[in-house]
Design an enzyme around this catalytic site. Structure first.
Site, PDB file in Angstrom:
ATOM      1  N   TYR A   1       1.165  34.344 -64.637  1.00 45.12           N
ATOM      2  CA  TYR A   1       1.724  34.687 -65.944  1.00 45.12           C
ATOM      3  C   TYR A   1       0.642  35.170 -66.883  1.00 45.12           C
ATOM      4  O   TYR A   1      -0.557  35.005 -66.619  1.00 45.12           O
ATOM      5  CB  TYR A   1       2.464  33.478 -66.545  1.00 45.12           C
ATOM      6  CG  TYR A   1       1.555  32.396 -67.091  1.00 45.12           C
ATOM      7  CD1 TYR A   1       0.849  31.559 -66.244  1.00 45.12           C
ATOM      8  CD2 TYR A   1       1.394  32.228 -68.462  1.00 45.12           C
ATOM      9  CE1 TYR A   1       0.019  30.569 -66.758  1.00 45.12           C
ATOM     10  CE2 TYR A   1       0.564  31.237 -68.987  1.00 45.12           C
ATOM     11  CZ  TYR A   1      -0.115  30.417 -68.128  1.00 45.12           C
ATOM     12  OH  TYR A   1      -0.943  29.446 -68.624  1.00 45.12           O
TER      13      TYR A   1
ATOM     14  N   ARG B   1      -6.160  41.148 -66.209  1.00 45.90           N
ATOM     15  CA  ARG B   1      -6.206  39.819 -65.594  1.00 45.90           C
ATOM     16  C   ARG B   1      -4.965  39.573 -64.738  1.00 45.90           C
ATOM     17  O   ARG B   1      -5.040  38.949 -63.677  1.00 45.90           O
ATOM     18  CB  ARG B   1      -6.350  38.741 -66.661  1.00 45.90           C
ATOM     19  CG  ARG B   1      -6.604  37.362 -66.048  1.00 45.90           C
ATOM     20  CD  ARG B   1      -6.923  36.313 -67.077  1.00 45.90           C
ATOM     21  NE  ARG B   1      -5.830  36.137 -68.008  1.00 45.90           N
ATOM     22  CZ  ARG B   1      -5.923  35.483 -69.167  1.00 45.90           C
ATOM     23  NH1 ARG B   1      -7.071  34.949 -69.529  1.00 45.90           N
ATOM     24  NH2 ARG B   1      -4.892  35.364 -69.961  1.00 45.90           N
TER      25      ARG B   1
ATOM     26  N   ARG C   1      12.903  28.257 -48.101  1.00 48.62           N
ATOM     27  CA  ARG C   1      11.674  27.493 -48.318  1.00 48.62           C
ATOM     28  C   ARG C   1      10.812  27.413 -47.062  1.00 48.62           C
ATOM     29  O   ARG C   1      11.250  26.932 -46.018  1.00 48.62           O
ATOM     30  CB  ARG C   1      12.009  26.068 -48.801  1.00 48.62           C
ATOM     31  CG  ARG C   1      10.746  25.294 -49.178  1.00 48.62           C
ATOM     32  CD  ARG C   1      11.061  23.939 -49.790  1.00 48.62           C
ATOM     33  NE  ARG C   1       9.844  23.271 -50.227  1.00 48.62           N
ATOM     34  CZ  ARG C   1       9.046  22.572 -49.419  1.00 48.62           C
ATOM     35  NH1 ARG C   1       9.352  22.407 -48.147  1.00 48.62           N
ATOM     36  NH2 ARG C   1       7.941  22.014 -49.882  1.00 48.62           N
TER      37      ARG C   1
ATOM     38  N   LYS D   1      -4.411  32.813 -62.958  1.00 53.57           N
ATOM     39  CA  LYS D   1      -3.538  32.277 -64.019  1.00 53.57           C
ATOM     40  C   LYS D   1      -2.158  31.980 -63.442  1.00 53.57           C
ATOM     41  O   LYS D   1      -1.199  32.721 -63.646  1.00 53.57           O
ATOM     42  CB  LYS D   1      -3.467  33.251 -65.193  1.00 53.57           C
ATOM     43  CG  LYS D   1      -2.914  32.624 -66.474  1.00 53.57           C
ATOM     44  CD  LYS D   1      -3.201  33.493 -67.668  1.00 53.57           C
ATOM     45  CE  LYS D   1      -2.556  33.012 -68.954  1.00 53.57           C
ATOM     46  NZ  LYS D   1      -2.953  31.669 -69.366  1.00 53.57           N
TER      47      LYS D   1
ATOM     48  N   GLU E   1     -12.962  23.714 -69.751  1.00 58.42           N
ATOM     49  CA  GLU E   1     -12.301  24.514 -70.789  1.00 58.42           C
ATOM     50  C   GLU E   1     -11.240  23.644 -71.449  1.00 58.42           C
ATOM     51  O   GLU E   1     -11.051  22.479 -71.089  1.00 58.42           O
ATOM     52  CB  GLU E   1     -11.658  25.772 -70.178  1.00 58.42           C
ATOM     53  CG  GLU E   1     -10.645  25.470 -69.089  1.00 58.42           C
ATOM     54  CD  GLU E   1     -10.146  26.709 -68.351  1.00 58.42           C
ATOM     55  OE1 GLU E   1     -10.099  27.798 -68.940  1.00 58.42           O
ATOM     56  OE2 GLU E   1      -9.775  26.547 -67.161  1.00 58.42           O
TER      57      GLU E   1
END
Ligand code: PDD
Length: 292
Positions: A33, A52, A100, A147, A180
């Protein structure tokens, strides 16, 4: 609420957007995301967010679902349709839908969703008075440079910090250094005036706001050291701040039980906050001027 959101190629009212229970984003967190700030109706640093996004997708072997320009059109249309002047636009790409199985089929069509969140990013209490951050062990996996939507470590850490009456939390790696913030990049200003933030690697997300701020500082001759710092360094710092798309440059005035400086945003932090904000607003304004 009643927003218009983007879901699988269509702009629909939010209560009509549907994604399958077999979507791998839902079953495995197999999704990435981006969150882009919106100021004056314009996206801030979105070129960095798109770059990114491409890096995150490539790391997971998910093809770019559509060209960058098309994604940007979707984001802009959502901002326009929902009349967002200030807030964020969220974009998520998951690997897609399949029965799955840990091992994914190749060439799955990706699931793309996006939505806006109108909210104040500027002039908030945090922006003017600074925030308090807790310190906690970093509970995440080893590829924090991607991310992904696997954010449960951050969710747990932030909820725990809130319970302890902090606004946010800085995470500490097994190496003993701050990695971070749970959803931000951490910076300190040492007592001898050096600005420090951890270097990019697989241990942290390469922040777009960090990147933009480093560039601005370089242009004006202010150096930022890309060096790690410990919780003790942070607690004895002269100033501290964090950066992210939704908080720009946010002063930090308390770290754990230590007050930073005199408990108010420091002068260097204030200056960098203004530098980033003025540039972002200027970019937003010039986009409007250039628009047909
Ligand atoms: N998070 N580090 C982490 C772990 C983050 O989740 C974020 C952003 C950042 C800052 O990156 P950027 O400057 O590109 O926003 C650093 C977003 C805002 C979020 O998850 O909502």
């Amino acid at each position: 609420m009643g927003r218009i959101v983007y879901c699988q190629g269509r702009f629909v009212p939010e209560d009509q957007a549907r994604v399958s229970i077999f979507d791998r984003g839902f079953l495995f967190g197999d999704a990435v995301y981006e969150v882009t700030a919106v100021l004056n109706g314009s996206m801030i640093d979105n070129d960095l967010h798109m770059a990114r996004l491409e890096r995150s997708l490539a790391a997971l072997n998910i093809p770019m679902p559509m060209p960058r320009a098309e994604i940007e059109r979707v984001q802009a249309e959502l901002i326009g349709r929902n009349g967002v002047r200030e807030g964020t636009v969220y974009l998520q790409v998951s690997r897609g839908e399949a029965d799955r199985d840990f091992v994914y089929p190749v060439d799955l069509p990706a699931t793309v969703i996006a939505f806006t969140q109108a909210r104040r990013l500027t002039g908030t209490k945090g922006q003017t008075e600074g925030v308090a951050v807790d310190l906690a062990p970093d509970p995440r996996w080893a590829r924090r440079d991607i991310k992904t939507t696997m954010l449960l470590g951050q969710v747990m850490a932030k909820v725990e910090a809130r319970k302890r009456h902090f606004d946010d939390v800085w995470l500490v790696g097994e190496d003993g250094f701050v990695t971070e913030g749970a959803s931000s990049t951490a910076f300190i200003v040492t007592r001898d005036g050096r600005i420090r933030t951890r270097a990019n690697s697989q241990t942290v997300l390469a922040g777009c706001t960090r990147r933009a701020l480093l560039r601005l500082c370089e242009e004006e001759g202010t150096s930022i050291e890309e060096e790690p710092f410990t919780p003790q360094d942070a607690q004895s710092a002269a100033e501290a701040f964090l950066t992210s798309a939704s908080s720009f440059v946010m002063p930090v005035v308390r770290i754990g039980d230590a007050t930073i400086g005199d408990g108010r945003p420091g002068p260097l932090t204030r200056r960098l906050q203004a530098l980033y904000f003025d540039t972002a607003l200027g970019t937003a304004a010039s986009r409007h001027a250039a628009a047909p």
